[in-house]
Design a protein around this motif. Sequence first.
Motif, PDB file in Angstrom:
ATOM      1  N   SER A  36       7.832  15.051  -7.035  1.00 52.05           N
ATOM      2  CA  SER A  36       8.622  13.836  -6.900  1.00 52.05           C
ATOM      3  C   SER A  36       8.171  12.791  -7.909  1.00 52.05           C
ATOM      4  O   SER A  36       7.073  12.875  -8.464  1.00 52.05           O
ATOM      5  N   ARG A  37       9.032  11.825  -8.093  1.00 49.67           N
ATOM      6  CA  ARG A  37       8.764  10.759  -9.055  1.00 49.67           C
ATOM      7  C   ARG A  37       8.628   9.447  -8.284  1.00 49.67           C
ATOM      8  O   ARG A  37       9.396   9.198  -7.346  1.00 49.67           O
ATOM      9  N   GLY A  73       0.802  -1.221   0.000  1.00 50.24           N
ATOM     10  CA  GLY A  73       0.000   0.000   0.000  1.00 50.24           C
ATOM     11  C   GLY A  73       0.833   1.269   0.000  1.00 50.24           C
ATOM     12  O   GLY A  73       0.289   2.368   0.072  1.00 50.24           O
ATOM     13  N   GLN A  74       2.135   1.146  -0.080  1.00 56.53           N
ATOM     14  CA  GLN A  74       3.005   2.320  -0.078  1.00 56.53           C
ATOM     15  C   GLN A  74       3.750   2.460  -1.405  1.00 56.53           C
ATOM     16  O   GLN A  74       3.860   1.514  -2.184  1.00 56.53           O
ATOM     17  N   PHE A  75       4.296   3.647  -1.623  1.00 60.04           N
ATOM     18  CA  PHE A  75       5.213   3.837  -2.749  1.00 60.04           C
ATOM     19  C   PHE A  75       6.341   4.759  -2.320  1.00 60.04           C
ATOM     20  O   PHE A  75       6.210   5.530  -1.358  1.00 60.04           O
ATOM     21  N   LEU A  76       7.466   4.641  -3.029  1.00 60.29           N
ATOM     22  CA  LEU A  76       8.650   5.438  -2.705  1.00 60.29           C
ATOM     23  C   LEU A  76       8.749   6.597  -3.689  1.00 60.29           C
ATOM     24  O   LEU A  76       8.670   6.411  -4.898  1.00 60.29           O
ATOM     25  N   LEU A  77       8.921   7.798  -3.126  1.00 65.81           N
ATOM     26  CA  LEU A  77       9.042   9.009  -3.949  1.00 65.81           C
ATOM     27  C   LEU A  77      10.473   9.534  -3.895  1.00 65.81           C
ATOM     28  O   LEU A  77      11.088   9.580  -2.830  1.00 65.81           O
ATOM     29  N   ARG A  78      10.971   9.968  -5.050  1.00 63.16           N
ATOM     30  CA  ARG A  78      12.275  10.644  -5.102  1.00 63.16           C
ATOM     31  C   ARG A  78      12.027  12.051  -5.636  1.00 63.16           C
ATOM     32  O   ARG A  78      11.416  12.234  -6.696  1.00 63.16           O
ATOM     33  N   ALA A  79      12.506  13.055  -4.887  1.00 64.68           N
ATOM     34  CA  ALA A  79      12.178  14.446  -5.200  1.00 64.68           C
ATOM     35  C   ALA A  79      12.964  14.969  -6.396  1.00 64.68           C
ATOM     36  O   ALA A  79      14.177  14.787  -6.495  1.00 64.68           O
ATOM     37  N   ASP A 123      -2.598   2.415  -7.192  1.00 72.88           N
ATOM     38  CA  ASP A 123      -2.908   3.606  -7.989  1.00 72.88           C
ATOM     39  C   ASP A 123      -1.671   4.362  -8.467  1.00 72.88           C
ATOM     40  O   ASP A 123      -1.792   5.335  -9.214  1.00 72.88           O
ATOM     41  N   TYR A 124      -0.492   3.963  -7.993  1.00 70.38           N
ATOM     42  CA  TYR A 124       0.726   4.709  -8.361  1.00 70.38           C
ATOM     43  C   TYR A 124       1.717   3.767  -9.011  1.00 70.38           C
ATOM     44  O   TYR A 124       2.035   2.703  -8.477  1.00 70.38           O
ATOM     45  N   ARG A 125       2.223   4.204 -10.185  1.00 70.53           N
ATOM     46  CA  ARG A 125       3.162   3.366 -10.917  1.00 70.53           C
ATOM     47  C   ARG A 125       4.513   4.048 -11.022  1.00 70.53           C
ATOM     48  O   ARG A 125       4.588   5.292 -11.010  1.00 70.53           O
ATOM     49  N   GLU A 126       5.553   3.281 -11.168  1.00 66.72           N
ATOM     50  CA  GLU A 126       6.894   3.812 -11.354  1.00 66.72           C
ATOM     51  C   GLU A 126       6.874   4.841 -12.484  1.00 66.72           C
ATOM     52  O   GLU A 126       6.300   4.589 -13.543  1.00 66.72           O
ATOM     53  N   GLY A 127       7.488   5.994 -12.250  1.00 65.42           N
ATOM     54  CA  GLY A 127       7.531   7.037 -13.267  1.00 65.42           C
ATOM     55  C   GLY A 127       6.475   8.111 -13.100  1.00 65.42           C
ATOM     56  O   GLY A 127       6.610   9.202 -13.661  1.00 65.42           O
ATOM     57  N   ASP A 128       5.423   7.825 -12.322  1.00 70.41           N
ATOM     58  CA  ASP A 128       4.394   8.851 -12.091  1.00 70.41           C
ATOM     59  C   ASP A 128       5.007  10.083 -11.423  1.00 70.41           C
ATOM     60  O   ASP A 128       5.829   9.962 -10.510  1.00 70.41           O
ATOM     61  N   LEU A 129       4.598  11.244 -11.876  1.00 63.38           N
ATOM     62  CA  LEU A 129       5.021  12.489 -11.223  1.00 63.38           C
ATOM     63  C   LEU A 129       3.942  12.908 -10.231  1.00 63.38           C
ATOM     64  O   LEU A 129       2.754  12.935 -10.561  1.00 63.38           O
ATOM     65  N   TRP A 177      12.259  18.397   3.028  1.00 63.97           N
ATOM     66  CA  TRP A 177      13.575  18.737   2.466  1.00 63.97           C
ATOM     67  C   TRP A 177      14.456  17.484   2.436  1.00 63.97           C
ATOM     68  O   TRP A 177      15.419  17.366   3.198  1.00 63.97           O
ATOM     69  N   GLN A 178      14.153  16.575   1.538  1.00 64.50           N
ATOM     70  CA  GLN A 178      14.952  15.351   1.459  1.00 64.50           C
ATOM     71  C   GLN A 178      14.771  14.701   0.089  1.00 64.50           C
ATOM     72  O   GLN A 178      13.891  15.065  -0.683  1.00 64.50           O
ATOM     73  N   ASP A 179      15.647  13.701  -0.176  1.00 60.94           N
ATOM     74  CA  ASP A 179      15.596  13.019  -1.470  1.00 60.94           C
ATOM     75  C   ASP A 179      14.420  12.058  -1.560  1.00 60.94           C
ATOM     76  O   ASP A 179      13.700  12.036  -2.553  1.00 60.94           O
ATOM     77  N   TYR A 180      14.267  11.233  -0.534  1.00 59.79           N
ATOM     78  CA  TYR A 180      13.319  10.128  -0.631  1.00 59.79           C
ATOM     79  C   TYR A 180      12.289  10.178   0.491  1.00 59.79           C
ATOM     80  O   TYR A 180      12.600  10.591   1.620  1.00 59.79           O
ATOM     81  N   ALA A 181      11.111   9.704   0.181  1.00 57.97           N
ATOM     82  CA  ALA A 181      10.087   9.565   1.216  1.00 57.97           C
ATOM     83  C   ALA A 181       9.083   8.520   0.790  1.00 57.97           C
ATOM     84  O   ALA A 181       8.828   8.334  -0.406  1.00 57.97           O
ATOM     85  N   LEU A 182       8.514   7.843   1.767  1.00 59.59           N
ATOM     86  CA  LEU A 182       7.428   6.908   1.509  1.00 59.59           C
ATOM     87  C   LEU A 182       6.104   7.651   1.563  1.00 59.59           C
ATOM     88  O   LEU A 182       5.964   8.649   2.269  1.00 59.59           O
TER      89      LEU A 182
END
Lengths: 342, 342
Positions: free
Chosen positions: A80-81, A39-45, A89-95, A102-107
């Motif tokens: 973030s991507r 149920g989670q996804f990883l975001l990179r800013a 509902d969220y796929r790799e590459g979604d913006l 203020w960080q690179d990654y977040a769940l």
Amino acid sequence: MPQSATVNRRIVLASRPTGAPAPEHFRLEETAVPVPGPGQFLLRADYLSLDPYMRGRMSDAPSYAAHVEIDAVMTGGTVSRVVASQHPDYREGDLVMAYTGWQDYALSDGTGATKLDKNMPRPSYALGLFGMPGFTAYAGLLDIGQPKEGETVVVAAATGAVGSVVGQIARLKGCRVVGIAGGAEKCRYAVEELGFDACIDHRGDDLPQQLRDACPKGIDVYFENVGGKVFEAVLPLLNVHARVPLCGLIAQYSGVAPNAALLSTLPRNLLTKRIRMQGFIIFDYYQRAGYFAEFFKEMSAWVAAGKIKYREDVVQGLENAPQAFMGLLEGKNFGKLVVQIA
Amino acid sequence: MPQSATVNRRIVLASRPTGAPAPEHFRLEETAVPVPGPGQFLLRADYLSLDPYMRGRMSDAPSYAAHVEIDAVMTGGTVSRVVASQHPDYREGDLVMAYTGWQDYALSDGTGATKLDKNMPRPSYALGLFGMPGFTAYAGLLDIGQPKEGETVVVAAATGAVGSVVGQIARLKGCRVVGIAGGAEKCRYAVEELGFDACIDHRGDDLPQQLRDACPKGIDVYFENVGGKVFEAVLPLLNVHARVPLCGLIAQYSGVAPNAALLSTLPRNLLTKRIRMQGFIIFDYYQRAGYFAEFFKEMSAWVAAGKIKYREDVVQGLENAPQAFMGLLEGKNFGKLVVQIA
């Protein structure tokens, strides 16, 4: 170090400032990149937005929003991507626009996240013209300010993310628009590029007189987001039935004391001139059904028609966010301040 | 001397007060009774209204209304009777509400004069419940205050001409109503006769704490007409999205200095709590088409149904108007203050 696939860089609140923030109030750390569970996804800013409201979050004074705890990541909106997903509902590459800080990654589990509209001219615009600052300008000016054709609208921080949009919408409504900004270059830009009728450099020592000259019929709407000496110059010029939407007090955020003598006359001014002064925060307007969509549609049309211009001040690298933020509170940015992280 | 058929007694402004008015600022004079020319009629006053706004007219500070000139008759609304007429629309014996000032006789050509509605319960009510004070309460509370069922409404000068009506209308709208008044007798009246939920004696030294206790869910609407220490006690208790209709600052009229330290926090309070503070003067609402008629109809129904109670404080004799007016600014009246002249 730049953004990496294996390390999460993050900037935390090291200590609370009492006046202007300084480098020692921030700390850059490195942690592991988290892994999304079900149920989670990883975001990179890609982009981080820097906005004046963040100064309030660094303080633990009572406010409308929770403050940032010591050693916690500074709050902030990002584009973030999605780089990994266990969410249907969220796929790799979604913006995505989300408050990942203020960080690179977040769940994320999707709460508070919004997929970028396909019509967004550039991804970073979701943090400015089509995001909180643009919506703040739109809602505050139109819902509270209610400018009418032929009226005079004054806006401080005239080339900033909010002020530049306030002024341009007011022009579209047929108002005389007078900006206030710091420095000749910003003032030139406000008049020549944004189409303001006049713009006054508040660094001059005759702001009250210049403002008076630029507003021969007084001021009907003052979009307040800075406070301080600009408000002092504005108050005597407000007309009967003036409206003052109030969405910020940047000058006070970093410890400039309010002018008590002047403000002691405020109720008397509100009464004798029948002025409406109303504080608002944009989060309330997100709750109003259909209103953001209405804003997005109207703003898209204006931008497509070349009626609203928008300028970004892009800083490279997460590590430069604290310095850029300190500059923002001093008015050093020129346009909407965003940090390109990727 | 009493009212006479041959002498016009009038009270003029002898000099301008800087703080509280005193007897030397007024002067009683006698002049000839004027004679109406073509298109004019002669009015003889039965009742003179005394209201806090008159203190503003004694000053020459810039305001929304013209000040009274030195040696000119004090301005004021009266209920008067037509005693001679050369005007086709006014006949001898007609009762009229007009701004004829603090005097026995005045000429009129009909400008600013209104014949009393046949449904007026008593002629003097045209100066209070069905006149400017009642309309001020109605418009300020409903148009700006917008009280919702279950909200808490606080009103100062709770037994006065405006406050008593504000509180009773708020009760009709399903609000918790907390009054503030001077003295135990007024407070008892507010609760037992007017139906307020609570009333606090501002003469006690613990107003802030008592108000806090009386408003366990904070304050949603504060009808401001006094300023000073009452506003100081109210400000910290205002809820998010509170509304503050502002129609007077009685405490400041007579030179009580505003609390600059407190008021320097006002913009910050408006912002963080998203408060709407709006000055108004009732004259603006008379311009809104149909609004006074709507008020008159609704108020008539409330009074007929026993839902709104009204108390007058009647002083006998024009010569006693200055003393009564000085008392009004100190809160010595109990109910709407009128002078019976005839």
